[in-house]
Scaffold this motif. Sequence first.
Motif, short mmCIF file in Angstrom:
data_model
loop_
_atom_site.label_atom_id
_atom_site.label_comp_id
_atom_site.label_asym_id
_atom_site.label_seq_id
_atom_site.Cartn_x
_atom_site.Cartn_y
_atom_site.Cartn_z
N UNK A 27 -27.29 141.74 -17.59
CA UNK A 27 -28.39 141.00 -18.20
C UNK A 27 -28.37 141.06 -19.71
N UNK A 28 -27.35 141.68 -20.30
CA UNK A 28 -27.33 141.86 -21.75
C UNK A 28 -26.26 141.02 -22.43
N UNK A 29 -25.72 140.05 -21.70
CA UNK A 29 -24.64 139.23 -22.25
C UNK A 29 -25.03 138.62 -23.59
N UNK A 30 -26.24 138.15 -23.71
CA UNK A 30 -26.66 137.44 -24.92
C UNK A 30 -26.72 138.34 -26.15
N UNK A 31 -26.60 139.63 -25.98
CA UNK A 31 -26.62 140.55 -27.11
C UNK A 31 -25.22 140.95 -27.57
N UNK A 32 -24.20 140.50 -26.86
CA UNK A 32 -22.83 140.89 -27.14
C UNK A 32 -22.07 139.83 -27.93
N UNK A 33 -21.37 140.26 -28.95
CA UNK A 33 -20.35 139.39 -29.54
C UNK A 33 -19.17 139.34 -28.56
N UNK A 34 -18.49 138.20 -28.54
CA UNK A 34 -17.39 138.01 -27.59
C UNK A 34 -16.13 137.60 -28.34
N UNK A 35 -15.01 137.98 -27.76
CA UNK A 35 -13.74 137.60 -28.37
C UNK A 35 -12.72 137.21 -27.32
N UNK A 36 -11.80 136.35 -27.70
CA UNK A 36 -10.63 136.02 -26.89
C UNK A 36 -9.41 136.57 -27.61
N UNK A 37 -8.69 137.41 -26.92
CA UNK A 37 -7.43 137.96 -27.42
C UNK A 37 -6.28 137.37 -26.61
N UNK A 38 -5.08 137.45 -27.16
CA UNK A 38 -3.90 137.08 -26.39
C UNK A 38 -2.77 138.05 -26.70
N UNK A 39 -1.91 138.20 -25.70
CA UNK A 39 -0.75 139.06 -25.88
C UNK A 39 0.44 138.42 -25.20
N UNK A 40 1.46 138.18 -26.00
CA UNK A 40 2.71 137.64 -25.49
C UNK A 40 3.72 138.77 -25.35
N UNK A 41 4.71 138.61 -24.47
CA UNK A 41 5.72 139.67 -24.28
C UNK A 41 6.38 140.06 -25.60
N UNK A 42 6.40 141.34 -25.88
CA UNK A 42 7.05 141.84 -27.08
C UNK A 42 6.24 141.68 -28.35
N UNK A 43 5.01 141.19 -28.22
CA UNK A 43 4.17 141.00 -29.41
C UNK A 43 2.89 141.82 -29.29
#
Length: 124
Positions: A27-43
């Motif tokens: 119920x606390x989603x609206x209080x959280x900052x959110x991010x999208x990360x990505x990871x490629x092989x070897x990076x």
Amino acid sequence: QVQLVESGGGLVQAGGSLRLSCAASGRTFSTYAMGWFRQAPGKERELVAAISSSGFMTYYTDSVKGRFTISRDNAKNTVYLQMNSLKPEDTAVYVCAASRYANIQYRPGAYDYWGQGTQVTVSS
């Protein structure tokens, strides 16, 4: 405790589009900052986009500016990543993360909860 579940990944040709979703429990989603990360092989893991808890502030890494859009629907406990004009170099596992801070966070260590990730593959 927050659980995050990503969806929407897949295989797409260069120039195509995908929309990733990240559904959060709790119920606390609206209080959280959110991010999208990505990871490629070897990076290293890379912050692609982030959004403040209110949704008013966003951040994009330079390589996706003008192509990706992060948004959130606090009523649905969901954050989205619209990806257009995809390139082969966008191929990676994309993971969403939640931070207990309200403002945008840039370091992985500032995020408290992580999803399992969804694979995005862009063919040339």
